[in-house]
Write a protein that holds these residues in place. Structure first.
Motif, PDB file in Angstrom:
ATOM      1  N   VAL A   3       0.858  -1.184   0.000  1.00  0.00           N
ATOM      2  CA  VAL A   3       0.000   0.000   0.000  1.00  0.00           C
ATOM      3  C   VAL A   3       0.896   1.236   0.000  1.00  0.00           C
ATOM      4  CG1 VAL A   3      -1.912   1.194   1.123  1.00  0.00           C
ATOM      5  CG2 VAL A   3      -1.672  -1.290   1.373  1.00  0.00           C
ATOM      6  N   GLY A   4       0.831   1.998  -1.075  1.00  0.00           N
ATOM      7  CA  GLY A   4       1.584   3.244  -1.176  1.00  0.00           C
ATOM      8  C   GLY A   4       0.738   4.376  -0.639  1.00  0.00           C
ATOM      9  N   LEU A   5       1.227   5.044   0.398  1.00  0.00           N
ATOM     10  CA  LEU A   5       0.465   6.111   1.049  1.00  0.00           C
ATOM     11  C   LEU A   5       1.190   7.444   0.933  1.00  0.00           C
ATOM     12  CD1 LEU A   5      -0.472   4.202   4.323  1.00  0.00           C
ATOM     13  CD2 LEU A   5      -1.971   4.662   2.375  1.00  0.00           C
ATOM     14  N   ASP A   6       0.423   8.513   0.688  1.00  0.00           N
ATOM     15  CA  ASP A   6       1.024   9.848   0.691  1.00  0.00           C
ATOM     16  C   ASP A   6       0.881  10.516   2.057  1.00  0.00           C
ATOM     17  OD1 ASP A   6      -1.649  10.634   0.744  1.00  0.00           O
ATOM     18  OD2 ASP A   6      -1.592  11.656  -1.199  1.00  0.00           O
ATOM     19  N   LEU A   7       0.229   9.844   2.979  1.00  0.00           N
ATOM     20  CA  LEU A   7       0.029  10.306   4.363  1.00  0.00           C
ATOM     21  C   LEU A   7      -0.820  11.568   4.465  1.00  0.00           C
ATOM     22  CD1 LEU A   7       3.549   9.489   5.872  1.00  0.00           C
ATOM     23  CD2 LEU A   7       1.466   8.090   5.897  1.00  0.00           C
ATOM     24  N   SER A   8      -1.635  11.806   3.444  1.00  0.00           N
ATOM     25  CA  SER A   8      -2.600  12.905   3.507  1.00  0.00           C
ATOM     26  C   SER A   8      -3.817  12.433   4.290  1.00  0.00           C
ATOM     27  CB  SER A   8      -3.020  13.306   2.086  1.00  0.00           C
ATOM     28  OG  SER A   8      -3.749  12.244   1.476  1.00  0.00           O
ATOM     29  N   GLU A   9      -4.771  13.340   4.520  1.00  0.00           N
ATOM     30  CA  GLU A   9      -6.003  12.959   5.219  1.00  0.00           C
ATOM     31  C   GLU A   9      -6.739  11.849   4.478  1.00  0.00           C
ATOM     32  OE1 GLU A   9      -8.693  16.096   6.315  1.00  0.00           O
ATOM     33  OE2 GLU A   9      -7.036  17.430   6.824  1.00  0.00           O
ATOM     34  N   GLU A  10      -6.622  11.828   3.157  1.00  0.00           N
ATOM     35  CA  GLU A  10      -7.343  10.852   2.344  1.00  0.00           C
ATOM     36  C   GLU A  10      -6.691   9.473   2.357  1.00  0.00           C
ATOM     37  OE1 GLU A  10      -6.298  13.857   0.959  1.00  0.00           O
ATOM     38  OE2 GLU A  10      -8.193  14.903   1.244  1.00  0.00           O
ATOM     39  N   SER A  11      -5.493   9.352   2.930  1.00  0.00           N
ATOM     40  CA  SER A  11      -4.796   8.064   2.958  1.00  0.00           C
ATOM     41  C   SER A  11      -5.602   6.974   3.645  1.00  0.00           C
ATOM     42  CB  SER A  11      -3.443   8.196   3.663  1.00  0.00           C
ATOM     43  OG  SER A  11      -2.531   8.891   2.865  1.00  0.00           O
ATOM     44  N   SER A  12      -6.428   7.356   4.601  1.00  0.00           N
ATOM     45  CA  SER A  12      -7.222   6.349   5.308  1.00  0.00           C
ATOM     46  C   SER A  12      -8.181   5.631   4.359  1.00  0.00           C
ATOM     47  CB  SER A  12      -7.989   6.980   6.465  1.00  0.00           C
ATOM     48  OG  SER A  12      -8.910   7.933   5.983  1.00  0.00           O
ATOM     49  N   GLN A  13      -8.655   6.321   3.319  1.00  0.00           N
ATOM     50  CA  GLN A  13      -9.542   5.688   2.343  1.00  0.00           C
ATOM     51  C   GLN A  13      -8.801   4.586   1.584  1.00  0.00           C
ATOM     52  OE1 GLN A  13     -11.638   8.683  -0.106  1.00  0.00           O
ATOM     53  NE2 GLN A  13     -11.125  10.154   1.508  1.00  0.00           N
ATOM     54  N   VAL A  14      -7.555   4.851   1.230  1.00  0.00           N
ATOM     55  CA  VAL A  14      -6.730   3.880   0.517  1.00  0.00           C
ATOM     56  C   VAL A  14      -6.420   2.699   1.433  1.00  0.00           C
ATOM     57  CG1 VAL A  14      -4.512   3.530  -0.672  1.00  0.00           C
ATOM     58  CG2 VAL A  14      -5.734   5.714  -0.906  1.00  0.00           C
ATOM     59  N   LEU A  24      -9.358  -5.765   1.160  1.00  0.00           N
ATOM     60  CA  LEU A  24      -8.845  -6.743   0.194  1.00  0.00           C
ATOM     61  C   LEU A  24      -7.960  -7.775   0.879  1.00  0.00           C
ATOM     62  CD1 LEU A  24      -7.944  -4.442  -2.819  1.00  0.00           C
ATOM     63  CD2 LEU A  24      -9.573  -6.336  -2.851  1.00  0.00           C
ATOM     64  N   ALA A  25      -7.098  -7.312   1.770  1.00  0.00           N
ATOM     65  CA  ALA A  25      -6.209  -8.230   2.494  1.00  0.00           C
ATOM     66  C   ALA A  25      -7.020  -9.196   3.340  1.00  0.00           C
ATOM     67  CB  ALA A  25      -5.224  -7.448   3.357  1.00  0.00           C
ATOM     68  N   SER A  26      -8.034  -8.694   4.004  1.00  0.00           N
ATOM     69  CA  SER A  26      -8.890  -9.533   4.833  1.00  0.00           C
ATOM     70  C   SER A  26      -9.631 -10.568   3.986  1.00  0.00           C
ATOM     71  CB  SER A  26      -9.889  -8.654   5.585  1.00  0.00           C
ATOM     72  OG  SER A  26     -10.801  -9.443   6.306  1.00  0.00           O
ATOM     73  N   ASP A  27     -10.174 -10.126   2.861  1.00  0.00           N
ATOM     74  CA  ASP A  27     -10.932 -11.021   1.976  1.00  0.00           C
ATOM     75  C   ASP A  27     -10.068 -12.130   1.387  1.00  0.00           C
ATOM     76  OD1 ASP A  27     -13.136  -9.444   2.488  1.00  0.00           O
ATOM     77  OD2 ASP A  27     -13.149  -8.478   0.518  1.00  0.00           O
ATOM     78  N   SER A  28      -8.796 -11.828   1.126  1.00  0.00           N
ATOM     79  CA  SER A  28      -7.935 -12.809   0.457  1.00  0.00           C
ATOM     80  C   SER A  28      -6.907 -13.445   1.386  1.00  0.00           C
ATOM     81  CB  SER A  28      -7.230 -12.158  -0.740  1.00  0.00           C
ATOM     82  OG  SER A  28      -6.385 -11.116  -0.317  1.00  0.00           O
ATOM     83  N   GLY A  29      -6.866 -13.007   2.641  1.00  0.00           N
ATOM     84  CA  GLY A  29      -5.892 -13.557   3.573  1.00  0.00           C
ATOM     85  C   GLY A  29      -4.467 -13.106   3.285  1.00  0.00           C
ATOM     86  N   ALA A  30      -4.334 -11.967   2.646  1.00  0.00           N
ATOM     87  CA  ALA A  30      -3.016 -11.454   2.268  1.00  0.00           C
ATOM     88  C   ALA A  30      -2.354 -10.699   3.415  1.00  0.00           C
ATOM     89  CB  ALA A  30      -3.149 -10.517   1.061  1.00  0.00           C
ATOM     90  N   SER A  31      -1.033 -10.661   3.394  1.00  0.00           N
ATOM     91  CA  SER A  31      -0.305  -9.776   4.298  1.00  0.00           C
ATOM     92  C   SER A  31      -0.210  -8.413   3.618  1.00  0.00           C
ATOM     93  CB  SER A  31       1.079 -10.340   4.608  1.00  0.00           C
ATOM     94  OG  SER A  31       1.858 -10.393   3.425  1.00  0.00           O
ATOM     95  N   MET A  32       0.066  -7.388   4.421  1.00  0.00           N
ATOM     96  CA  MET A  32       0.179  -6.033   3.879  1.00  0.00           C
ATOM     97  C   MET A  32       1.484  -5.399   4.310  1.00  0.00           C
ATOM     98  SD  MET A  32      -3.623  -4.218   4.064  1.00  0.00           S
ATOM     99  CE  MET A  32      -3.006  -3.020   5.155  1.00  0.00           C
ATOM    100  N   SER A  33       2.028  -4.625   3.385  1.00  0.00           N
ATOM    101  CA  SER A  33       3.161  -3.756   3.683  1.00  0.00           C
ATOM    102  C   SER A  33       2.736  -2.341   3.338  1.00  0.00           C
ATOM    103  CB  SER A  33       4.387  -4.133   2.843  1.00  0.00           C
ATOM    104  OG  SER A  33       4.909  -5.375   3.242  1.00  0.00           O
ATOM    105  N   LEU A  34       3.249  -1.375   4.099  1.00  0.00           N
ATOM    106  CA  LEU A  34       2.949   0.034   3.846  1.00  0.00           C
ATOM    107  C   LEU A  34       4.212   0.742   3.395  1.00  0.00           C
ATOM    108  CD1 LEU A  34       0.822   0.900   7.017  1.00  0.00           C
ATOM    109  CD2 LEU A  34       0.053  -0.048   4.832  1.00  0.00           C
ATOM    110  N   ALA A  35       4.047   1.687   2.477  1.00  0.00           N
ATOM    111  CA  ALA A  35       5.191   2.457   2.003  1.00  0.00           C
ATOM    112  C   ALA A  35       4.810   3.918   1.833  1.00  0.00           C
ATOM    113  CB  ALA A  35       5.704   1.894   0.676  1.00  0.00           C
ATOM    114  N   HIS A  36       5.740   4.767   2.228  1.00  0.00           N
ATOM    115  CA  HIS A  36       5.641   6.201   1.959  1.00  0.00           C
ATOM    116  C   HIS A  36       6.992   6.610   1.378  1.00  0.00           C
ATOM    117  CE1 HIS A  36       4.643  10.416   2.233  1.00  0.00           C
ATOM    118  NE2 HIS A  36       5.779  10.627   2.873  1.00  0.00           N
ATOM    119  N   ILE A  37       6.951   7.263   0.229  1.00  0.00           N
ATOM    120  CA  ILE A  37       8.180   7.663  -0.443  1.00  0.00           C
ATOM    121  C   ILE A  37       8.331   9.174  -0.334  1.00  0.00           C
ATOM    122  CG2 ILE A  37       9.554   7.479  -2.540  1.00  0.00           C
ATOM    123  CD1 ILE A  37       8.380   4.745  -1.439  1.00  0.00           C
ATOM    124  N   ILE A  38       9.501   9.593   0.108  1.00  0.00           N
ATOM    125  CA  ILE A  38       9.819  11.020   0.210  1.00  0.00           C
ATOM    126  C   ILE A  38      10.833  11.351  -0.874  1.00  0.00           C
ATOM    127  CG2 ILE A  38      10.821  12.837   1.649  1.00  0.00           C
ATOM    128  CD1 ILE A  38       9.998  11.149   4.094  1.00  0.00           C
TER     129      ILE A  38
END
Length: 147
Positions: A9-20, A27-41
């Protein structure tokens, strides 16, 4: 069709990031996937053309520390371990592609602000991620609070 196994999950850390993040978590819950988070500066020398006659390393470090803390808070609610939280320095699309490949991700989830016209032609991070990814990409249309 088999579900996804590892979602980046690529996040820009804006207020709208929670929607993403909410969409990716579902999706992760539905498919049993693990998640990683990334923010690029982007390095400040990139952002300002490198012509500023001052040392921006301290400012850069502060930005990275703030981003790490915001990412940690976002990950906490979803029980995403620290080793799957990434704050990276570089060009966003390039770093997301690299991280997705290194982490064997089979889905990248990013936010899209739905730009139109000239802004769409000039491209965006979402567009860059989509066109160079080696796996599926989901662009979540984010809505601003005033919409």
């Amino acid at each position: 069709m088999a579900g996804y196994k590892h979602i980046l999950v690529g996040l820009d850390l804006s207020e709208e990031s929670s929607q993403v993040l909410d969409r990716a978590a579902q999706l992760a819950s539905d498919s049993g996937a693990s998640m990683s988070l990334a923010h690029i500066i982007e390095p400040l020398t990139f952002a300002y053309g490198g012509d500023i006659p001052m040392d921006l390393s301290e400012v850069q470090e502060q930005l990275q520390n703030q981003a790490k803390e915001q990412l940690r808070k976002a990950a906490q609610n979803l029980n995403i371990p620290a080793e799957q939280q990434h704050v990276l320095l570089g060009q966003p699309a390039t770093e997301i592609h690299r991280l997705a490949e290194e982490s064997a991700c089979d889905l990248i989830v990013i936010g899209s602000h739905g730009r139109h016209g000239l802004a769409l032609l000039l491209g965006s991070t979402a567009n860059g991620v989509l066109h160079g990814a080696g796996c599926d990409v989901l662009a979540v249309r984010v809505h601003h609070p005033e919409e």
